[in-house]
Design an enzyme around this catalytic site. Structure first.
Site, PDB file in Angstrom:
ATOM      1  N   TYR A   1       0.858  -1.185   0.000  1.00  0.00           N
ATOM      2  CA  TYR A   1       0.000   0.000   0.000  1.00  0.00           C
ATOM      3  C   TYR A   1       0.887   1.225   0.000  1.00  0.00           C
ATOM      4  O   TYR A   1       1.856   1.289   0.765  1.00  0.00           O
ATOM      5  CB  TYR A   1      -0.902   0.002   1.241  1.00  0.00           C
ATOM      6  CG  TYR A   1      -1.776   1.229   1.382  1.00  0.00           C
ATOM      7  CD1 TYR A   1      -1.564   2.149   2.425  1.00  0.00           C
ATOM      8  CD2 TYR A   1      -2.809   1.490   0.492  1.00  0.00           C
ATOM      9  CE1 TYR A   1      -2.355   3.269   2.554  1.00  0.00           C
ATOM     10  CE2 TYR A   1      -3.614   2.619   0.624  1.00  0.00           C
ATOM     11  CZ  TYR A   1      -3.382   3.506   1.649  1.00  0.00           C
ATOM     12  OH  TYR A   1      -4.167   4.631   1.786  1.00  0.00           O
TER      13      TYR A   1
ATOM     14  N   ASP B   1       9.369   3.051  -0.843  1.00  0.00           N
ATOM     15  CA  ASP B   1       8.352   3.722  -0.039  1.00  0.00           C
ATOM     16  C   ASP B   1       8.666   3.411   1.429  1.00  0.00           C
ATOM     17  O   ASP B   1       8.318   2.340   1.934  1.00  0.00           O
ATOM     18  CB  ASP B   1       6.943   3.230  -0.425  1.00  0.00           C
ATOM     19  CG  ASP B   1       5.884   3.898   0.430  1.00  0.00           C
ATOM     20  OD1 ASP B   1       4.694   3.710   0.143  1.00  0.00           O
ATOM     21  OD2 ASP B   1       6.251   4.607   1.398  1.00  0.00           O
TER      22      ASP B   1
ATOM     23  N   LYS C   1       4.862   9.725   8.493  1.00  0.00           N
ATOM     24  CA  LYS C   1       4.782   9.193   9.854  1.00  0.00           C
ATOM     25  C   LYS C   1       5.872   9.716  10.797  1.00  0.00           C
ATOM     26  O   LYS C   1       5.791  10.820  11.314  1.00  0.00           O
ATOM     27  CB  LYS C   1       4.768   7.657   9.779  1.00  0.00           C
ATOM     28  CG  LYS C   1       3.546   7.134   8.986  1.00  0.00           C
ATOM     29  CD  LYS C   1       3.498   5.642   8.936  1.00  0.00           C
ATOM     30  CE  LYS C   1       2.475   5.162   7.936  1.00  0.00           C
ATOM     31  NZ  LYS C   1       1.104   5.096   8.457  1.00  0.00           N
TER      32      LYS C   1
HETATM   33  P1  KE4 Z   1      -0.601   8.575   4.514  1.00  0.00           P
HETATM   34  O1  KE4 Z   1      -1.153   9.264   3.294  1.00  0.00           O
HETATM   35  O2  KE4 Z   1      -1.666   7.763   5.231  1.00  0.00           O
HETATM   36  O3  KE4 Z   1       0.193   9.511   5.440  1.00  0.00           O
HETATM   37  O4  KE4 Z   1       0.511   7.519   4.007  1.00  0.00           O
HETATM   38  C1  KE4 Z   1       0.140   6.572   3.040  1.00  0.00           C
HETATM   39  C2  KE4 Z   1       1.105   5.405   3.107  1.00  0.00           C
HETATM   40  C3  KE4 Z   1       2.113   5.317   2.164  1.00  0.00           C
HETATM   41  N1  KE4 Z   1       3.008   4.306   2.191  1.00  0.00           N
HETATM   42  C4  KE4 Z   1       2.948   3.344   3.157  1.00  0.00           C
HETATM   43  C5  KE4 Z   1       3.953   2.245   3.148  1.00  0.00           C
HETATM   44  C6  KE4 Z   1       1.928   3.394   4.145  1.00  0.00           C
HETATM   45  O5  KE4 Z   1       1.867   2.424   5.081  1.00  0.00           O
HETATM   46  C7  KE4 Z   1       0.994   4.442   4.132  1.00  0.00           C
HETATM   47  C8  KE4 Z   1      -0.128   4.538   5.138  1.00  0.00           C
HETATM   48  N2  KE4 Z   1      -0.176   3.497   6.114  1.00  0.00           N
HETATM   49  C9  KE4 Z   1      -1.496   3.229   6.676  1.00  0.00           C
HETATM   50  C10 KE4 Z   1      -1.361   2.097   7.691  1.00  0.00           C
HETATM   51  N3  KE4 Z   1      -1.058   0.845   7.107  1.00  0.00           N
HETATM   52  C11 KE4 Z   1      -2.088   4.456   7.310  1.00  0.00           C
HETATM   53  C12 KE4 Z   1      -3.273   4.200   8.200  1.00  0.00           C
HETATM   54  C13 KE4 Z   1      -4.553   4.667   7.561  1.00  0.00           C
HETATM   55  O6  KE4 Z   1      -4.708   4.505   6.345  1.00  0.00           O
HETATM   56  O7  KE4 Z   1      -5.393   5.202   8.314  1.00  0.00           O
END
Ligand code: KE4
Length: 426
Positions: free
Chosen positions: A142, A237, A265
């Protein structure tokens, strides 16, 4: 204060699913989400006053635990000087210099406001730099919710992607190809089927969105070589692994150098921050220097920079934190392996550093298809049992357990003993 139940009743009327991000809705595990009131160190309390040991840590940012005094002070002091100027500030220079200092592959970096924005921008830069359109991603990884990443593997006959969400046009999805994590042959085939068309390969160097699936030995090195051979860019990523697997993230941990890296994060310490960076010749494609446009009202926000800088400075000054959080991860994985052995439970434990996952399957998990053999009903029962016993885990089998510098060995041992109780009686 109203109860979680009462708040949820109101929330669902005005917010889709009652939450501002789907995974928070407890969909896969049943029941209703807990509304949280406060957190401190490794603890979090819901609005009903119940205390939990928190193994989500806001999905990764809280590597030092919640409410670190130096981070709170930095953010509060910055806020007193103004919440946002929409202009350059000293903290952004500090942040860029720190990231470039500790992550050798990064010569230039641009701040944005989320991991999604970082990935969307890095993909655009890769396409602008190479003049190519196709992107290879991996099933089960993801990368945030930009259109080109919400794509799943086409059926066997189709090599181009098909949308993984309503609203993603086929015209977009067709340029995203999907490979199989840990199977270099699947990547080689996509390159062969699309000669000179692949702009970049994007990967989570430790997959943490299909549960936690570490890379097989040499897989990342092979991927590096393949991208170089085909003149495609390698994008790591590191939104989760960045500043978690070590100061220089998974790329430092595994010794593999990507061309671009995305962050989120931890670099914001809980404030909305993302970033993308890499080789100077690539990053100088970005506006206003180069022809790839990317912008953001709140990019480099002074309060967010202050919080993120405070956290990264602590990590840079105390690299022993990484040995400690990895040791917690190893303690957990060793303990779970022993419990699986003793109980005969059909489970597998995976992880890397301070990231772990307990899969409810008897199969080895090396990719998305094997991760999906997990029994999500068993996981849901486990989640509810742990929640009732004051352990706050991710409400989905396909997420990670995040250990922090605020967790103790006693916390891990309690997590293990409760897991043993569940597996002994499920
Ligand atoms: P954000 O747009 O949520 O800040 O980041 C997206 C993203 C990009 N790349 C990786 C590897 C990620 O894990 C994420 C977002 N992670 C999820 C949890 N697995 C965020 C939690 C959520 O979607 O509420």
């Amino acid at each position: 204060m109203q109860s979680s139940e009462q708040l949820f009743e109101r929330a669902v009327k005005r917010i889709p699913g009652g939450v501002n991000s789907p995974v928070r809705a407890f969909g896969p595990v049943g029941g209703r989400p807990r509304f949280m009131a406060k957190a401190d160190a490794q603890k979090i309390w819901d609005v009903d006053g119940k205390e939990y040991t928190d193994y989500i840590g806001s999905w990764g940012p809280m590597i030092l635990g919640h409410n670190h005094p130096k981070i709170l002070d930095a953010a509060a002091n910055a806020a007193k000087s103004g919440l946002s100027f929409g202009a350059a500030t000293p903290a952004e220079v500090e942040m860029a210099e720190l990231i470039c200092r500790v992550v050798p592959s990064i010569e230039m970096v641009r701040m944005v406001n989320s991991g999604t924005e970082a990935v969307m921008s890095a993909v655009r830069v890769a396409r602008g730099f190479t003049g190519r359109d196709k992107i290879i991603k991996f099933e089960g990884c993801y990368h945030g919710h930009c259109d080109s990443m919400l794509v799943k593997a086409g059926s066997g006959v189709m090599t181009s992607g098909i949308p993984d969400s309503a609203g993603v046009p086929q015209g977009c999805a067709q340029d995203t190809l999907t490979a199989v994590y840990n199977q270099i042959e699947s990547v080689e085939k996509l390159f062969a089927d699309h000669p000179d068309q692949v702009a970049a390969v994007i990967i989570e160097p430790v997959a943490a969105n299909m549960g936690v699936v570490p890379p097989k030995k040499e897989f990342l090195q092979q991927l590096r070589a393949l991208c170089s051979k085909h003149k495609a860019l390698l994008i790591f990523d590191e939104v989760i692994t960045g500043f978690r697997m070590g100061l220089s993230g998974a790329q430092g941990y595994f010794g593999v150098t990507p061309d671009l890296t995305t962050f989120g994060k931890i670099i914001g310490a809980g404030m909305p921050v993302g970033a993308y960076g890499g080789r100077r010749d690539i990053m100088e494609m970005v506006s206003p220097v180069g022809p790839v446009y990317q912008a953001g009202t709140l990019s480099g926000n002074p309060v967010a920079m202050a919080a993120g800088l405070a956290q990264l400075r602590i990590l840079e000054e105390h690299p022993e934190i990484y040995q400690y959080t990895e040791q917690l991860g190893r303690r957990y994985r060793k303990g779970i392996s022993e419990i699986i052995e003793q109980t005969g439970a059909a489970c597998r434990v995976t992880g890397a550093g301070s990231l772990s996952c307990l899969f409810f399957t008897g199969q080895e998990v090396t990719d998305y298809q094997s991760a999906k053999t997990s029994d999500t009903k068993r996981f849901a029962a486990y989640f509810r049992y742990m929640l009732e016993n004051g352990i706050y885990l991710a409400p989905s089998q396909f997420e990670a357990i995040f250990f922090s510098n605020a967790h103790t060995e006693a916390d891990i041992d309690r997590l293990l003993s409760l897991t043993e109780s569940f597996l002994s009686h499920e």
